[in-house]
Motif scaffolding. Structure first.
Motif, PDB file in Angstrom:
ATOM      1  N   GLY A   1       0.807  -1.214   0.000  1.00  0.00           N
ATOM      2  CA  GLY A   1       0.000   0.000   0.000  1.00  0.00           C
ATOM      3  C   GLY A   1       0.837   1.259   0.000  1.00  0.00           C
ATOM      4  O   GLY A   1       0.446   2.282  -0.555  1.00  0.00           O
ATOM      5  N   CYS A   2       2.007   1.224   0.615  1.00  0.00           N
ATOM      6  CA  CYS A   2       2.872   2.405   0.681  1.00  0.00           C
ATOM      7  C   CYS A   2       3.687   2.596  -0.592  1.00  0.00           C
ATOM      8  O   CYS A   2       4.213   3.673  -0.827  1.00  0.00           O
ATOM      9  CB  CYS A   2       3.821   2.296   1.874  1.00  0.00           C
ATOM     10  SG  CYS A   2       2.971   2.427   3.447  1.00  0.00           S
ATOM     11  N   ASN A   3       3.828   1.588  -1.404  1.00  0.00           N
ATOM     12  CA  ASN A   3       4.621   1.672  -2.616  1.00  0.00           C
ATOM     13  C   ASN A   3       3.752   2.237  -3.738  1.00  0.00           C
ATOM     14  O   ASN A   3       3.028   1.520  -4.398  1.00  0.00           O
ATOM     15  CB  ASN A   3       5.160   0.291  -2.991  1.00  0.00           C
ATOM     16  CG  ASN A   3       6.097   0.357  -4.169  1.00  0.00           C
ATOM     17  OD1 ASN A   3       6.466   1.426  -4.624  1.00  0.00           O
ATOM     18  ND2 ASN A   3       6.475  -0.803  -4.672  1.00  0.00           N
ATOM     19  N   THR A   4       3.822   3.540  -3.951  1.00  0.00           N
ATOM     20  CA  THR A   4       2.973   4.168  -4.959  1.00  0.00           C
ATOM     21  C   THR A   4       3.632   4.226  -6.331  1.00  0.00           C
ATOM     22  O   THR A   4       2.962   4.465  -7.323  1.00  0.00           O
ATOM     23  CB  THR A   4       2.610   5.596  -4.532  1.00  0.00           C
ATOM     24  OG1 THR A   4       3.824   6.325  -4.357  1.00  0.00           O
ATOM     25  CG2 THR A   4       1.797   5.603  -3.255  1.00  0.00           C
ATOM     26  N   ASN A   5       4.940   4.043  -6.387  1.00  0.00           N
ATOM     27  CA  ASN A   5       5.680   4.065  -7.651  1.00  0.00           C
ATOM     28  C   ASN A   5       5.391   5.316  -8.466  1.00  0.00           C
ATOM     29  O   ASN A   5       5.306   5.275  -9.688  1.00  0.00           O
ATOM     30  CB  ASN A   5       5.375   2.820  -8.490  1.00  0.00           C
ATOM     31  CG  ASN A   5       5.985   1.577  -7.887  1.00  0.00           C
ATOM     32  OD1 ASN A   5       7.042   1.635  -7.271  1.00  0.00           O
ATOM     33  ND2 ASN A   5       5.310   0.459  -8.050  1.00  0.00           N
ATOM     34  N   ARG A   6       5.212   6.445  -7.803  1.00  0.00           N
ATOM     35  CA  ARG A   6       4.986   7.693  -8.519  1.00  0.00           C
ATOM     36  C   ARG A   6       6.310   8.181  -9.087  1.00  0.00           C
ATOM     37  O   ARG A   6       7.361   8.027  -8.483  1.00  0.00           O
ATOM     38  CB  ARG A   6       4.399   8.751  -7.597  1.00  0.00           C
ATOM     39  CG  ARG A   6       3.029   8.378  -7.072  1.00  0.00           C
ATOM     40  CD  ARG A   6       2.414   9.487  -6.283  1.00  0.00           C
ATOM     41  NE  ARG A   6       3.245   9.839  -5.120  1.00  0.00           N
ATOM     42  CZ  ARG A   6       2.987  10.822  -4.291  1.00  0.00           C
ATOM     43  NH1 ARG A   6       1.928  11.586  -4.483  1.00  0.00           N
ATOM     44  NH2 ARG A   6       3.768  11.085  -3.270  1.00  0.00           N
TER      45      ARG A   6
ATOM     46  N   TYR B   1      -1.530  24.582  -7.912  1.00  0.00           N
ATOM     47  CA  TYR B   1      -1.139  23.378  -7.188  1.00  0.00           C
ATOM     48  C   TYR B   1      -2.394  22.665  -6.721  1.00  0.00           C
ATOM     49  O   TYR B   1      -3.119  23.154  -5.864  1.00  0.00           O
ATOM     50  CB  TYR B   1      -0.248  23.736  -6.007  1.00  0.00           C
ATOM     51  CG  TYR B   1       0.248  22.558  -5.209  1.00  0.00           C
ATOM     52  CD1 TYR B   1       0.470  21.322  -5.796  1.00  0.00           C
ATOM     53  CD2 TYR B   1       0.515  22.681  -3.861  1.00  0.00           C
ATOM     54  CE1 TYR B   1       0.934  20.251  -5.068  1.00  0.00           C
ATOM     55  CE2 TYR B   1       0.978  21.603  -3.123  1.00  0.00           C
ATOM     56  CZ  TYR B   1       1.185  20.393  -3.731  1.00  0.00           C
ATOM     57  OH  TYR B   1       1.636  19.325  -3.006  1.00  0.00           O
ATOM     58  N   ASP B   2      -2.658  21.516  -7.313  1.00  0.00           N
ATOM     59  CA  ASP B   2      -3.812  20.697  -6.960  1.00  0.00           C
ATOM     60  C   ASP B   2      -3.352  19.651  -5.952  1.00  0.00           C
ATOM     61  O   ASP B   2      -2.790  18.618  -6.324  1.00  0.00           O
ATOM     62  CB  ASP B   2      -4.391  20.037  -8.207  1.00  0.00           C
ATOM     63  CG  ASP B   2      -5.684  19.286  -7.926  1.00  0.00           C
ATOM     64  OD1 ASP B   2      -6.029  19.082  -6.740  1.00  0.00           O
ATOM     65  OD2 ASP B   2      -6.351  18.895  -8.886  1.00  0.00           O
TER      66      ASP B   2
ATOM     67  N   ASP C   1      -1.965  15.634  -6.319  1.00  0.00           N
ATOM     68  CA  ASP C   1      -0.502  15.728  -6.346  1.00  0.00           C
ATOM     69  C   ASP C   1      -0.001  16.130  -7.728  1.00  0.00           C
ATOM     70  O   ASP C   1       0.848  15.479  -8.319  1.00  0.00           O
ATOM     71  CB  ASP C   1       0.157  14.408  -5.920  1.00  0.00           C
ATOM     72  CG  ASP C   1      -0.006  14.145  -4.448  1.00  0.00           C
ATOM     73  OD1 ASP C   1      -0.038  15.126  -3.675  1.00  0.00           O
ATOM     74  OD2 ASP C   1      -0.091  12.970  -4.058  1.00  0.00           O
ATOM     75  N   LYS C   2      -0.563  17.222  -8.227  1.00  0.00           N
ATOM     76  CA  LYS C   2      -0.132  17.700  -9.538  1.00  0.00           C
ATOM     77  C   LYS C   2      -0.062  19.216  -9.540  1.00  0.00           C
ATOM     78  O   LYS C   2      -0.685  19.900  -8.729  1.00  0.00           O
ATOM     79  CB  LYS C   2      -1.046  17.204 -10.646  1.00  0.00           C
ATOM     80  CG  LYS C   2      -2.388  17.876 -10.680  1.00  0.00           C
ATOM     81  CD  LYS C   2      -3.204  17.441 -11.866  1.00  0.00           C
ATOM     82  CE  LYS C   2      -4.536  18.171 -11.855  1.00  0.00           C
ATOM     83  NZ  LYS C   2      -5.378  17.800 -12.950  1.00  0.00           N
TER      84      LYS C   2
ATOM     85  N   ASP D   1       6.095  13.292  -7.804  1.00  0.00           N
ATOM     86  CA  ASP D   1       6.460  11.999  -7.250  1.00  0.00           C
ATOM     87  C   ASP D   1       6.481  12.015  -5.731  1.00  0.00           C
ATOM     88  O   ASP D   1       6.505  10.963  -5.093  1.00  0.00           O
ATOM     89  CB  ASP D   1       7.833  11.551  -7.787  1.00  0.00           C
ATOM     90  CG  ASP D   1       8.932  12.558  -7.489  1.00  0.00           C
ATOM     91  OD1 ASP D   1       8.624  13.724  -7.178  1.00  0.00           O
ATOM     92  OD2 ASP D   1      10.108  12.176  -7.593  1.00  0.00           O
ATOM     93  N   LYS D   2       6.466  13.220  -5.127  1.00  0.00           N
ATOM     94  CA  LYS D   2       6.472  13.371  -3.670  1.00  0.00           C
ATOM     95  C   LYS D   2       6.099  14.812  -3.351  1.00  0.00           C
ATOM     96  O   LYS D   2       5.879  15.622  -4.246  1.00  0.00           O
ATOM     97  CB  LYS D   2       7.850  13.036  -3.106  1.00  0.00           C
ATOM     98  CG  LYS D   2       8.950  13.979  -3.577  1.00  0.00           C
ATOM     99  CD  LYS D   2      10.284  13.613  -2.978  1.00  0.00           C
ATOM    100  CE  LYS D   2      11.340  14.654  -3.331  1.00  0.00           C
ATOM    101  NZ  LYS D   2      12.587  14.403  -2.651  1.00  0.00           N
TER     102      LYS D   2
END
Length: 140
Positions: free
Chosen positions: A16-21, A54-55, A59-60, A118-119
């Motif tokens: 669940g924590c691995n979002t690979n963004r 900033y949305d 996260d974009k 990504d973060k």
């Protein structure tokens, strides 16, 4: 049995924590923007400049280049070489601004870039032609 349950919960937490963004961007058109992003556009189109929306929910970022109020008879303005770079907790937004005073009057009044983050970043810095610049306005 408890060990199996703990292992399953740990695996679920890690998955669940691995979002690979990844940090990425793409040029988009006005009609590609979400309705919330279009509201930002309506406020930002009043004057020339570089705008940031900033949305936080997605996260974009949306970067909007507006030159619709430039005097097209004098020169054309072109924004090129858009890029984003990450440096720790700082996001760098880079572009080149070219002013054409010659025969060519190619003129693109508006450009939109959607940046997928990504973060979370503490600082966002804007660079025009390699020099630090400021956003005309920032919306959230």
């Amino acid at each position: 049995m408890k060990q199996l349950l703990v292992m399953v919960l740990c695996a679920a937490l890690l998955i669940g924590c691995n979002t690979n963004r990844t940090l990425s961007y793409e040029e988009v058109t006005m009609k590609d923007l979400d309705k919330g992003d279009q509201v930002f556009y309506q406020h930002a189109q009043a004057e020339n400049g570089v705008y940031l929306f900033y949305d936080t929910s997605d996260d974009k970022l949306v970067i909007y280049f507006n030159t619709s109020h430039e005097n097209q008879e004098d020169y054309a303005v072109d924004f090129t070489n858009f890029d984003v770079e990450s440096d720790g907790d700082t996001l760098h937004i880079l572009y080149d601004k070219n002013q054409d005073e010659g025969e060519s009057k190619t003129f693109q009044e508006q450009q939109f870039y959607e940046v997928q983050l990504d973060k979370e970043y503490e600082t966002i810095e804007l660079f025009e032609n390699g020099d630090m610049a400021a956003f005309t306005s920032i919306y959230s």
